[in-house]
Write a protein that holds these residues in place. Sequence first.
Motif, PDB file in Angstrom:
ATOM      1  N   PHE A 148       0.807  -1.211   0.000  1.00 43.29           N
ATOM      2  CA  PHE A 148       0.000   0.000   0.000  1.00 43.29           C
ATOM      3  C   PHE A 148       0.846   1.269   0.000  1.00 43.29           C
ATOM      4  N   ALA A 149       2.141   1.141   0.203  1.00 48.23           N
ATOM      5  CA  ALA A 149       3.043   2.295   0.202  1.00 48.23           C
ATOM      6  C   ALA A 149       3.816   2.431  -1.104  1.00 48.23           C
ATOM      7  N   VAL A 150       3.708   1.439  -1.973  1.00 46.65           N
ATOM      8  CA  VAL A 150       4.548   1.418  -3.168  1.00 46.65           C
ATOM      9  C   VAL A 150       4.290   2.613  -4.086  1.00 46.65           C
ATOM     10  N   ALA A 151       3.074   3.082  -4.185  1.00 42.02           N
ATOM     11  CA  ALA A 151       2.788   4.238  -5.039  1.00 42.02           C
ATOM     12  C   ALA A 151       3.524   5.474  -4.536  1.00 42.02           C
ATOM     13  N   ASP A 152       3.533   5.661  -3.222  1.00 41.64           N
ATOM     14  CA  ASP A 152       4.247   6.813  -2.658  1.00 41.64           C
ATOM     15  C   ASP A 152       5.750   6.656  -2.838  1.00 41.64           C
ATOM     16  N   GLN A 153       6.257   5.433  -2.690  1.00 39.57           N
ATOM     17  CA  GLN A 153       7.683   5.198  -2.891  1.00 39.57           C
ATOM     18  C   GLN A 153       8.066   5.515  -4.336  1.00 39.57           C
ATOM     19  N   LEU A 154       7.227   5.125  -5.267  1.00 41.62           N
ATOM     20  CA  LEU A 154       7.482   5.404  -6.674  1.00 41.62           C
ATOM     21  C   LEU A 154       7.485   6.906  -6.939  1.00 41.62           C
ATOM     22  N   ALA A 155       6.512   7.603  -6.392  1.00 38.50           N
ATOM     23  CA  ALA A 155       6.442   9.055  -6.597  1.00 38.50           C
ATOM     24  C   ALA A 155       7.684   9.745  -6.044  1.00 38.50           C
ATOM     25  N   VAL A 156       8.108   9.362  -4.853  1.00 42.00           N
ATOM     26  CA  VAL A 156       9.297   9.978  -4.244  1.00 42.00           C
ATOM     27  C   VAL A 156      10.535   9.683  -5.077  1.00 42.00           C
ATOM     28  N   ALA A 157      10.710   8.423  -5.470  1.00 42.08           N
ATOM     29  CA  ALA A 157      11.892   8.048  -6.253  1.00 42.08           C
ATOM     30  C   ALA A 157      11.911   8.766  -7.598  1.00 42.08           C
ATOM     31  N   GLY A 158      10.763   8.849  -8.248  1.00 47.61           N
ATOM     32  CA  GLY A 158      10.698   9.534  -9.542  1.00 47.61           C
ATOM     33  C   GLY A 158      11.019  11.013  -9.433  1.00 47.61           C
ATOM     34  N   HIS A 159      10.480  11.652  -8.407  1.00 47.91           N
ATOM     35  CA  HIS A 159      10.755  13.079  -8.229  1.00 47.91           C
ATOM     36  C   HIS A 159      12.212  13.311  -7.818  1.00 47.91           C
ATOM     37  N   ASP A 160      12.764  12.397  -7.024  1.00 43.21           N
ATOM     38  CA  ASP A 160      14.188  12.501  -6.674  1.00 43.21           C
ATOM     39  C   ASP A 160      15.056  12.410  -7.926  1.00 43.21           C
ATOM     40  N   LEU A 161      14.707  11.497  -8.823  1.00 43.43           N
ATOM     41  CA  LEU A 161      15.482  11.361 -10.055  1.00 43.43           C
ATOM     42  C   LEU A 161      15.384  12.634 -10.893  1.00 43.43           C
ATOM     43  N   VAL A 162      14.217  13.214 -10.974  1.00 44.72           N
ATOM     44  CA  VAL A 162      14.064  14.461 -11.726  1.00 44.72           C
ATOM     45  C   VAL A 162      14.986  15.539 -11.164  1.00 44.72           C
ATOM     46  N   HIS A 163      14.995  15.683  -9.841  1.00 44.69           N
ATOM     47  CA  HIS A 163      15.861  16.692  -9.229  1.00 44.69           C
ATOM     48  C   HIS A 163      17.335  16.385  -9.492  1.00 44.69           C
ATOM     49  N   ALA A 164      17.707  15.119  -9.437  1.00 43.23           N
ATOM     50  CA  ALA A 164      19.099  14.745  -9.717  1.00 43.23           C
ATOM     51  C   ALA A 164      19.456  15.044 -11.171  1.00 43.23           C
ATOM     52  N   LEU A 165      18.534  14.764 -12.083  1.00 43.68           N
ATOM     53  CA  LEU A 165      18.779  15.048 -13.493  1.00 43.68           C
ATOM     54  C   LEU A 165      18.952  16.546 -13.728  1.00 43.68           C
ATOM     55  N   GLU A 166      18.165  17.339 -13.041  1.00 42.15           N
ATOM     56  CA  GLU A 166      18.257  18.787 -13.208  1.00 42.15           C
ATOM     57  C   GLU A 166      19.595  19.336 -12.723  1.00 42.15           C
ATOM     58  N   ARG A 167      20.210  18.670 -11.762  1.00 43.77           N
ATOM     59  CA  ARG A 167      21.481  19.144 -11.198  1.00 43.77           C
ATOM     60  C   ARG A 167      22.700  18.401 -11.738  1.00 43.77           C
TER      61      ARG A 167
END
Length: 108
Positions: free
Chosen positions: A64-83
């Motif tokens: 039941f937490a996997v959707a939130d884990q996916l959202a966090v990981a995806g947004h973290d990757l976006v921020h890493a890509l931007e930097r």
Amino acid sequence: MDDVTPLLTAVDRLADRLRTLPQSRLRQGAAAEGLALARELSLRAQRLEKPGAPPRIMPDVGMFAVADQLAVAGHDLVHALERAPDNGAGELAEAVTLVTETAERCGA
């Protein structure tokens, strides 16, 4: 840096879809697919942010937490890509493909 909107959109769409799936579908593999994707996106972000550092594996905290884990990981990757110093050459397109393929396997 390429526009990160396609990755954000794909991650958010899949996370939202996983949140609405019934427990039976999550058990049939959608949760495992989502967690595997979240872990991969997290590892990619870590490699961009701290090359050569030992990876930290995202824990399994339940279906039941996997959707939130996916959202966090995806947004973290976006921020890493931007930097990323090299703008994450090739990473953005690969990540979008991973999310899209996972969504197809999950029926989302």
